[in-house]
Design a protein around this motif. Structure first.
Motif, PDB file in Angstrom:
ATOM      1  N   CYS A  50       0.821  -1.208   0.000  1.00  0.00           N
ATOM      2  CA  CYS A  50       0.000   0.000   0.000  1.00  0.00           C
ATOM      3  C   CYS A  50       0.857   1.261   0.000  1.00  0.00           C
ATOM      4  O   CYS A  50       0.576   2.201  -0.731  1.00  0.00           O
ATOM      5  N   THR A  90      -6.018  -3.403   7.740  1.00  0.00           N
ATOM      6  CA  THR A  90      -6.013  -4.227   6.534  1.00  0.00           C
ATOM      7  C   THR A  90      -4.771  -3.886   5.718  1.00  0.00           C
ATOM      8  O   THR A  90      -4.507  -2.713   5.462  1.00  0.00           O
ATOM      9  N   ALA A  92      -1.565  -5.610   2.773  1.00  0.00           N
ATOM     10  CA  ALA A  92      -0.978  -6.659   1.944  1.00  0.00           C
ATOM     11  C   ALA A  92       0.520  -6.397   1.876  1.00  0.00           C
ATOM     12  O   ALA A  92       0.946  -5.271   1.612  1.00  0.00           O
ATOM     13  N   LEU A 103      -1.577 -11.361   3.548  1.00  0.00           N
ATOM     14  CA  LEU A 103      -2.739 -10.491   3.752  1.00  0.00           C
ATOM     15  C   LEU A 103      -3.056 -10.445   5.238  1.00  0.00           C
ATOM     16  O   LEU A 103      -3.038 -11.486   5.917  1.00  0.00           O
ATOM     17  N   ARG A 105      -5.949  -8.783   7.968  1.00  0.00           N
ATOM     18  CA  ARG A 105      -7.192  -8.060   8.239  1.00  0.00           C
ATOM     19  C   ARG A 105      -7.500  -8.254   9.710  1.00  0.00           C
ATOM     20  O   ARG A 105      -7.750  -9.359  10.173  1.00  0.00           O
ATOM     21  N   HIS A 147      -8.218  -5.934  -2.206  1.00  0.00           N
ATOM     22  CA  HIS A 147      -7.799  -5.053  -1.119  1.00  0.00           C
ATOM     23  C   HIS A 147      -8.631  -3.772  -1.084  1.00  0.00           C
ATOM     24  O   HIS A 147      -9.125  -3.370  -0.042  1.00  0.00           O
TER      25      HIS A 147
END
Length: 169
Positions: A50, A90, A92, A103, A105, A147
């Motif tokens: 991200c 959240t 990745a 991943l 979450r 995502h």
């Protein structure tokens, strides 16, 4: 027909960082980079897809306490803590020593697979085959869509693979 309907809508979602066409280039670009928390070169580096920050993966050096969302204010890994800071729980990460995507979450995690495939369209999860790995754009776009729409729980591949435990990664 579904792809044409989703395509314009998907472009409005925030995208992940761009990845180079070859996995080798990605690895070489980050191999000597330092973790912001411990200022050392991580033994097992993870790159946040991200924001592009490099963090220590499953290491004792960067564990934290008092992170929002952690059970009873317990000790959590740097990947989990970063997911709270960067993506509200959240995130990745691409694990640079394996090419696989982690991943996260909330307090759940799973290994999604790799956006990099060899010439035969296969993953090389432990990088043992020695074949060049190329970015599969369709796969990376699928990950971006999952995502950005918070679709992890609605994807059967991900939902069936969730593990619990913020301490581990």
């Amino acid at each position: 027909v579904l792809a044409r309907v989703l395509e314009p809508h998907a472009r409005r979602f925030p995208l992940m960082i761009p990845l180079p066409p070859l996995y080798h280039d990605l690895y070489m670009n980050y191999r000597d980079s330092r973790c912001r928390m411990c200022t050392s070169v991580p033994h097992r580096p993870a790159l946040c897809l991200c924001c592009g920050e490099l963090v220590c993966f499953a290491s004792e050096c960067c564990r934290r306490t008092g992170v929002r969302g952690a059970a009873d204010g317990g000790v959590v890994s740097e990947c989990f803590a970063h997911s709270v800071e960067c993506g509200a729980g959240t995130a990745a990460f691409i694990l640079l020593k394996t090419s696989m995507v982690l991943l996260i979450r909330e307090t759940h995690w799973c290994i999604w697979g790799s956006p990099y495939l060899d010439a035969y369209g296969e993953e090389d999860p432990e990088l043992k085959r020695g074949r060049p790995l190329s970015l599969n754009r369709e796969r990376y776009e699928q990950l971006q869509l999952l995502h950005s729409t918070h679709g992890f729980d609605r994807n059967s591949r991900v939902a069936s693979s969730w593990h619990v435990g913020a301490q581990r990664y």
